[in-house]
Design an enzyme around this catalytic site. Structure first.
Site, PDB file in Angstrom:
ATOM      1  N   ASP A  13      -4.531   3.091  13.734  1.00 21.09           N
ATOM      2  CA  ASP A  13      -3.686   3.801  12.788  1.00 21.09           C
ATOM      3  C   ASP A  13      -4.218   5.220  12.649  1.00 21.09           C
ATOM      4  O   ASP A  13      -5.053   5.663  13.446  1.00 21.09           O
ATOM      5  CB  ASP A  13      -3.572   3.051  11.452  1.00 21.09           C
ATOM      6  N   ARG A  44       0.849  -1.195   0.000  1.00 22.33           N
ATOM      7  CA  ARG A  44       0.000   0.000   0.000  1.00 22.33           C
ATOM      8  C   ARG A  44       0.881   1.240   0.000  1.00 22.33           C
ATOM      9  O   ARG A  44       1.681   1.462   0.912  1.00 22.33           O
ATOM     10  CB  ARG A  44      -0.941   0.035   1.200  1.00 22.33           C
TER      11      ARG A  44
END
Length: 540
Positions: free
Chosen positions: A453, A171
């Site tokens: 996150d 990613r």
């Protein structure tokens, strides 16, 4: 590791490497890799700014009273018959994916977990210090080559790859983020181009020899025009390296409110390269707040009430499944952010919550889901095994054709729920602890039983901003004001100090985190991403 502070002149390729040189930099920033990055900057860099401007212009219209909706000008794409090019064999079965940053130990443990895919993350779970960006690329190079290993210095425990590791997907960072350590024409390069270029250049040949390929997750997309930009990047690189069209494969996260109205179009623009869309639920909730920030009838409750059975979230999940399967693409579910608890009773409660969440996704027709911790992989796997059965590897056969069309009003429907003092205080503590960890160089943080996150802190601070902006009252009747937030911030900072201990607090960056949290929460205009001002506070 020895770190020298230098400022280099532009390389022969025209790219300037700025700041600190870190170990292994020469193995990552080779002349070949920088040569490719130069071409990508020349050909595609200028358009990034235009795409960001288009985002801002659309947001201005929504701020002025317009609501997001399906595009009239692309109705023909939605109504016509077409499908994506196809899905490689090793991406057909993605029933459980584990995600995490590109730390060396994490890479090994994730690839060894009971998961089909490991999404190696340079984005929301990584605080992008230059050292971590370079080390992350090195770690993935070693993983692809099968040579990665790690010995824990404190215990001497050795980690190495199992014989059948998970499929690796990288990613990259979002288009809005810069990489300040690399400049082209005296401007920081888009971090998305940096991450894509370095991973592709160093690994594509070995990945193909391994029977896999260069696979990517693309985050924070907001329109099909951004998908078109990525398609041009992929097409150029495939031609430059004499690869068959569609060799590069990507999965796009639908984690912004504007993008949910353009899923068909995103799939169409990337139809040669795309294999799936993903429900990035936490960022999607943040985007709902951010996109509709001027609309006083779209106020969200406590984060804890925002479960996937809420109307606007369930409609988002079902529409993604229906759209993807109509086009032959996989529909990936969202994140189970829980981490295993210490006691059996608490752990059973965690697993029960994970089961409910994953059963909803599987029942909706998703082909797989995300977990943040290897300890949850078995639970998620058992649920998707049950729904997928022995005769399939995914749920592409579930078309949801019998569903009534999902309208814009369902995707925008207001969400009931309480706004509580406890919820507001929890938001403050979570945001404080996450921001402190992020500006200290750690982007993946266990907080109160969840692996958090950047999306977590984004929801936490944006919710409070929204409540202040629209003069919301807590369930106690108290008005949420800037003064109330300031008072709670001081009190919760003291609570955090008690929780982490005075030594950790003193040696940490909690005061700086509190200053940043106050600035972005009390700003008259909602700050787009806390990682932008946070990036300026990263010291390495």
């Amino acid at each position: 590791m020895t770190i020298q502070t230098i400022e280099r002149a532009p390389t022969a390729t025209g790219i300037a490497i700025k700041g600190k040189q870190v170990a292994g930099q020469e193995q990552v920033l080779t002349s070949g890799a920088l040569g490719l990055l130069t071409k990508l900057c020349e050909m595609f860099g200028p358009e990034v700014e235009q795409l960001i401007q288009a985002r801002n212009q659309k947001q201005q219209r929504i701020d002025g009273g317009e609501l997001p909706d399906f595009l009239i000008e692309t109705k023909k794409v939605r109504d016509s018959r077409w499908q994506i090019r196809g899905i490689p064999d090793d991406l057909q079965d993605r029933r459980v994916e584990i995600t995490g940053p590109v730390d060396r130990k994490m890479v090994i443990n994730a690839l060894n977990a009971n998961a089909k895919v490991y999404m190696a993350d340079f984005e929301d779970s990584l605080a992008p210090t230059w050292k971590k960006v370079i080390e992350g690329q090195q770690n993935l190079m070693d993983a692809v080559n099968g040579t990665i290993s790690y010995t824990a210095p404190e215990t001497g425990k050795h980690y190495s790859l199992n014989d059948d590791p998970a499929v690796l997907i990288c990613r990259v960072r979002g288009l809005h983020l810069p990489e300040k350590h690399l400049e082209f024409n005296d401007k920081p390069i888009a971090a998305a181009l940096v991450d894509f270029c370095l991973y592709f250049y160093h690994n594509h040949r070995q990945l193909l020899e391994n029977g896999s390929g260069p696979y990517f997750y693309i985050p924070k997309m907001e329109s099909h025009l951004e998908a078109r930009w990525w398609a041009k990047v992929f097409n150029y690189v495939e031609q430059r390296f004499c690869l068959a069209p569609g060799t590069i494969k990507c999965t796009c996260l639908i984690e912004t409110l504007p993008a949910v109205f353009e899923m068909d179009e995103i799939l169409y623009e990337l139809r040669s390269n795309i294999v799936a869309l993903n429900c990035g639920r936490w960022d999607y909730i943040f985007s709902y707040i951010k996109t509709l920030k001027q609309h006083s009838d779209r106020i969200l409750p406590d984060r804890q009430d925002l479960t996937m059975d809420k109307d606007f979230l369930n409609a988002y999940s079902r529409l993604l499944v229906k759209t993807c399967h109509k086009r032959g693409a996989l529909a990936m579910g969202g994140m189970a952010a829980f981490i295993p608890a210490k006691t059996e009773r608490e752990n059973n409660e965690v697993l029960a919550k994970v089961r409910r969440d994953k059963e909803l996704e599987a029942r909706n027709g998703h082909d797989g889901t995300w977990v943040a911790h290897p300890g949850l992989a078995d639970t998620a796997m058992s649920i998707f095994n049950e729904f997928i059965g022995n005769n399939h590897v995914n749920q592409l056969h579930i078309t949801r054709d019998v569903d009534a069309p999902i309208q814009a009003r369902e995707l925008l429907s207001p969400c009931d729920g309480k706004r509580t003092e406890a919820g507001m205080r929890l938001n403050i503590r979570i945001a404080l602890q996450y921001i402190e960890a992020w500006i200290s160089g750690n982007g993946c943080v266990p907080i109160y039983g969840l692996m958090e996150d950047a999306a977590t802190a984004e929801i936490s601070r944006a919710s409070i901003w929204q409540w202040i902006k629209h003069q919301q009252r807590l369930d106690s009747g108290e008005l949420v004001t800037k003064a109330l937030f300031k008072t709670m911030l001081v009190e919760e900072l003291a609570t955090v100090k008690t929780e982490v201990g005075p030594d950790s607090f003193t040696h940490g960056n909690y005061t700086q985190a509190a200053v940043l949290l106050e600035q972005i929460t009390l700003a008259d205009e909602l700050v787009d991403f806390l990682t932008l001002p946070g990036y300026e506070m990263l010291t390495a």
